[in-house]
Design a protein around this motif. Structure first.
Motif, PDB file in Angstrom:
ATOM      1  N   ILE A 209       0.607  -1.036  -0.028  1.00 57.80           N
ATOM      2  CA  ILE A 209       0.045  -0.004   0.152  1.00 57.80           C
ATOM      3  C   ILE A 209       0.837   1.265  -0.063  1.00 57.80           C
ATOM      4  CG2 ILE A 209      -1.700  -1.269   1.480  1.00 57.80           C
ATOM      5  CD1 ILE A 209      -1.009   0.457   3.488  1.00 57.80           C
ATOM      6  N   ILE A 210       2.018   1.089   0.311  1.00 62.91           N
ATOM      7  CA  ILE A 210       3.061   2.386   0.051  1.00 62.91           C
ATOM      8  C   ILE A 210       2.714   3.219  -0.594  1.00 62.91           C
ATOM      9  CG2 ILE A 210       5.577   3.091   0.311  1.00 62.91           C
ATOM     10  CD1 ILE A 210       4.639   1.965   2.808  1.00 62.91           C
ATOM     11  N   VAL A 211       2.937   2.879  -2.007  1.00 62.90           N
ATOM     12  CA  VAL A 211       2.900   3.890  -3.152  1.00 62.90           C
ATOM     13  C   VAL A 211       1.448   4.334  -3.366  1.00 62.90           C
ATOM     14  CG1 VAL A 211       2.903   4.090  -5.689  1.00 62.90           C
ATOM     15  CG2 VAL A 211       4.852   3.000  -4.470  1.00 62.90           C
ATOM     16  N   LEU A 212       0.471   3.644  -3.304  1.00 62.90           N
ATOM     17  CA  LEU A 212      -0.821   3.762  -3.262  1.00 62.90           C
ATOM     18  C   LEU A 212      -1.389   4.826  -2.217  1.00 62.90           C
ATOM     19  CD1 LEU A 212      -2.502   0.402  -4.326  1.00 62.90           C
ATOM     20  CD2 LEU A 212      -1.782   2.107  -5.727  1.00 62.90           C
ATOM     21  N   SER A 213      -0.814   4.707  -1.065  1.00 63.46           N
ATOM     22  CA  SER A 213      -1.506   5.574  -0.064  1.00 63.46           C
ATOM     23  C   SER A 213      -0.519   6.886   0.162  1.00 63.46           C
ATOM     24  CB  SER A 213      -1.053   4.734   1.229  1.00 63.46           C
ATOM     25  OG  SER A 213       0.206   4.692   1.765  1.00 63.46           O
ATOM     26  N   THR A 214       0.423   6.932  -0.535  1.00 62.81           N
ATOM     27  CA  THR A 214       1.505   8.129  -0.337  1.00 62.81           C
ATOM     28  C   THR A 214       0.988   9.418  -0.787  1.00 62.81           C
ATOM     29  OG1 THR A 214       3.442   6.688  -0.542  1.00 62.81           O
ATOM     30  CG2 THR A 214       3.737   9.031  -1.095  1.00 62.81           C
ATOM     31  N   PRO A 215       0.148   9.500  -1.942  1.00 60.28           N
ATOM     32  CA  PRO A 215      -0.472  10.805  -2.232  1.00 60.28           C
ATOM     33  C   PRO A 215      -1.488  11.146  -1.261  1.00 60.28           C
ATOM     34  CG  PRO A 215      -0.545   9.205  -4.301  1.00 60.28           C
ATOM     35  CD  PRO A 215       0.043   8.345  -2.931  1.00 60.28           C
ATOM     36  N   GLU A 216      -2.124  10.330  -0.657  1.00 58.83           N
ATOM     37  CA  GLU A 216      -3.283  10.655   0.386  1.00 58.83           C
ATOM     38  C   GLU A 216      -2.616  11.005   1.875  1.00 58.83           C
ATOM     39  OE1 GLU A 216      -7.103   8.183   0.246  1.00 58.83           O
ATOM     40  OE2 GLU A 216      -5.332   6.685   0.128  1.00 58.83           O
ATOM     41  N   ILE A 217      -1.514  10.531   2.100  1.00 58.10           N
ATOM     42  CA  ILE A 217      -0.427  10.879   3.297  1.00 58.10           C
ATOM     43  C   ILE A 217      -0.193  12.460   3.206  1.00 58.10           C
ATOM     44  CG2 ILE A 217       1.296  10.262   4.765  1.00 58.10           C
ATOM     45  CD1 ILE A 217       0.938   7.542   4.076  1.00 58.10           C
ATOM     46  N   ALA A 218       0.306  12.427   2.102  1.00 57.94           N
ATOM     47  CA  ALA A 218       1.057  13.786   1.538  1.00 57.94           C
ATOM     48  C   ALA A 218       0.025  14.893   1.425  1.00 57.94           C
ATOM     49  CB  ALA A 218       1.729  13.855   0.534  1.00 57.94           C
ATOM     50  N   ASN A 219      -1.361  14.554   1.383  1.00 58.28           N
ATOM     51  CA  ASN A 219      -2.410  15.527   1.332  1.00 58.28           C
ATOM     52  C   ASN A 219      -2.379  15.940   0.183  1.00 58.28           C
ATOM     53  OD1 ASN A 219      -3.525  15.688   3.989  1.00 58.28           O
ATOM     54  ND2 ASN A 219      -1.986  16.649   4.569  1.00 58.28           N
ATOM     55  N   LEU A 220      -2.144  15.365  -1.305  1.00 54.58           N
ATOM     56  CA  LEU A 220      -2.098  15.872  -2.474  1.00 54.58           C
ATOM     57  C   LEU A 220      -3.821  15.763  -3.039  1.00 54.58           C
ATOM     58  CD1 LEU A 220       0.756  13.760  -4.228  1.00 54.58           C
ATOM     59  CD2 LEU A 220       0.765  16.142  -3.149  1.00 54.58           C
TER      60      LEU A 220
END
Length: 556
Positions: free
Chosen positions: A357-368
């Protein structure tokens, strides 16, 4: 618009494009179905090869592996890219010059044996099924999070889409669909990487931000404070020998993957095969030089967002709640202090993260923005579906062309050969769906097994088939069977049978290197103890390496 709506729109538009391309590329003859009529331009074939190559393992899972393994995760970068250089320079031009449809086709004709052909077919199917299991799991993961559907339902939706353009257009439809899928996946990978690099370091170029900023030093300090080893410290998770063996297995496994090799049969000439290899390497490098940066950024953001925050704070994070529903992210306040801690100890760790899930969740975690998150979902699906389609065609062609046409009914008409090929695509889809619902591991782990199997079975017989005219059918058959069986037994025994990695601690992902060496040794010894190949086969091998003969020696 919400993330879910953006995802539906972007995924829907990409699916419509894939279906349209598949419809426009529908074919009726076997040459178009199996090798796209050998008329694909070099740059298009390069993009299609890159999409075929950069599977769910590359897009979804590789950055997650590097994020968890740190320095030791570089085995995937070195192995997978180095292997492509090996394939492009050492094998692909000669295989294109040989002028056949599949890898078992080359093995059967070079080693003048239908038994060798059958062994190669079994190996190709086994490798492809192992590989496709990872792709279908990737499809299920994307659908389960971003479209809020069950993983099994997501796998079925992906099967239907892949089946449509694979059955209608065969290799021609798959190739042009993969060109579109490469465009989707590379933009989906680069946009969040660029945005996060800018937010964290002030440098929008991920590769430069990764190299010249202090983000690595910050992450190393955080890791040590939490009880982990430094992120950039080598040989923490794997021994030096295992790193070496796994890197080699991934490298030579790449050069033996049937769904990659077949891409070089789709261009007009040997020269075009070399150019398309160069284009593919460029297209692949764009993503693979970005992956280490994204991995580091993702781990930094993940720790910053979750570690030592209260349970209430984490529960208020929309992305965390939605990923928790997929059961790929889990929280458990073990010590009941009201805060969540990330630790290296499995018994005390309160934040459990699936690597996929790292790549798929990264934009959400970064508030993109939501559209970026939706684009990443579309990119993940493009990566998984592009590779799945290529693998399905390998399984289909192995049965329809190498067994049915070459062994059972050599007088079959064009229409009948294409019909059998389409039936086999459907059969392969069912098997792929089963493995997507019941995967034997996380995406990159499953894919790494496929590379080990390819290294232990195909690479030695292809290499020796080109560069050693004394290698005969008895040696090739014995080598393939020995290398493949040894590697399968080791992988299954260690991963599922409770056996310890008895060969100096080498992991199942790296044992393909030993399987390859065993294959080489058995092939060479048996070939020297048995009669040499017929004179015409030896002459064919000599001509195959001659730069003066540009076109195929054998035409269908």
């Amino acid at each position: 618009m919400s993330v879910e709506i953006w995802t539906i729109v972007l995924v829907g538009l990409s699916f419509v494009a894939y279906i349209y391309i598949g419809w426009q590329s529908r074919v009726e003859n076997s040459k178009d179905f199996f090798i796209a009529g050998q008329g694909i331009p070099s740059i298009a074939n390069g993009a299609a090869t890159a999409a075929d190559w950069m599977s769910a393992a590359s897009f979804i899972s590789m950055a997650g592996l590097i994020s968890f393994l740190g320095y030791d995760g570089s085995i995937y970068l070195m192995g997978w890219t180095g292997g492509y250089v090996l394939l492009a320079l050492l094998l692909a031009p000669y295989l294109r010059k040989f002028g056949k449809y599949t890898v078992p086709d080359f093995v059967g004709d070079r080693y003048y044996s239908n038994i060798a052909r059958l062994v190669a077919v079994v190996a190709a199917i086994f490798i492809s099924l192992t590989y496709v299991a990872g792709q279908m799991r990737g499809v299920g993961i994307v659908f389960s999070r971003f479209l809020q559907v069950d993983i099994n339902t997501g796998v079925i939706i992906g099967m239907v889409i892949v089946g449509f353009f694979s059955v209608l257009g065969g290799m021609k439809g798959i190739t042009w669909t993969q060109v579109a899928q490469y465009c989707v996946l590379i933009f989906a990978y680069l946009i969040p990487a660029i945005a996060i690099a800018w937010f964290l370091t002030g440098n929008p170029v991920p590769q430069l931000a990764f190299t010249f900023s202090d983000i690595a030093d910050k992450l190393n300090k955080i890791q040590v404070d939490l009880g982990f080893k430094q992120y950039t410290e080598p040989f923490v998770n794997k021994s030096m020998l295992d790193v070496l063996f796994t890197t080699i297995a991934l490298m030579v496994g790449t050069a033996g993957l049937p769904h990659i090799i077949v891409r070089f049969y789709t261009v007009k000439s040997v020269r075009a095969a070399r150019y398309s290899a160069g284009w593919a390497l460029l297209f692949i490098a764009i993503l693979y030089t970005t992956a280490p940066a994204l991995s580091m950024f993702a781990r930094y953001n993940l720790i910053d967002s979750l570690h030592n925050h209260t349970v209430a704070e984490v529960q208020q994070l929309d992305w965390a709640a939605k990923w928790e529903k997929t059961k790929l992210l889990a929280f458990d306040d073990i010590n009941k202090d009201g805060r969540l801690q990330l630790t290296p100890n499995k018994d005390t760790n309160e934040i459990k993260i699936d690597r996929d899930i790292i790549v798929l969740s990264t934009p959400e975690i970064a508030n993109l923005p939501p559209w970026v998150i939706g684009l990443v979902a579309a990119g993940g699906l493009a990566a998984a579906l592009s590779t799945a389609s290529g693998l399905l065609l390998v399984i289909s062609s192995s049965i329809a062309h190498d067994i049915y046409y070459r062994i059972i009914d050599s007088s079959a008409s064009e229409q009948k050969r294409v019909f059998v090929g389409r039936i086999m695509v459907g059969f392969s889809l069912v098997l792929a769906g089963y493995f997507g619902v019941n995967p034997p591991g996380f995406v990159s782990e499953v894919v790494a097994f496929a590379f080990g199997l390819a290294a232990a079975s195909f690479f030695p017989v292809i290499f020796l088939g080109i560069f050693d005219k004394r290698t005969n059918s008895e040696g090739a058959i014995a080598g393939m069977l020995t290398g493949l069986l040894f590697t399968i037994i080791y992988i299954v025994g260690v991963k599922f049978g409770g056996m310890q990695p008895w060969f100096f601690g080498v992991s199942p992902e790296g044992i393909g290197t030993l399987g390859m060496l065993i294959n080489f040794a058995v092939t060479l010894v048996v070939s020297r103890l048995t009669p040499p190949p017929p004179a015409e086969i030896q002459a064919m091998v000599e001509d195959l390496r001659s730069p003066l003969i540009e076109e195929s020696l054998v035409e269908e």
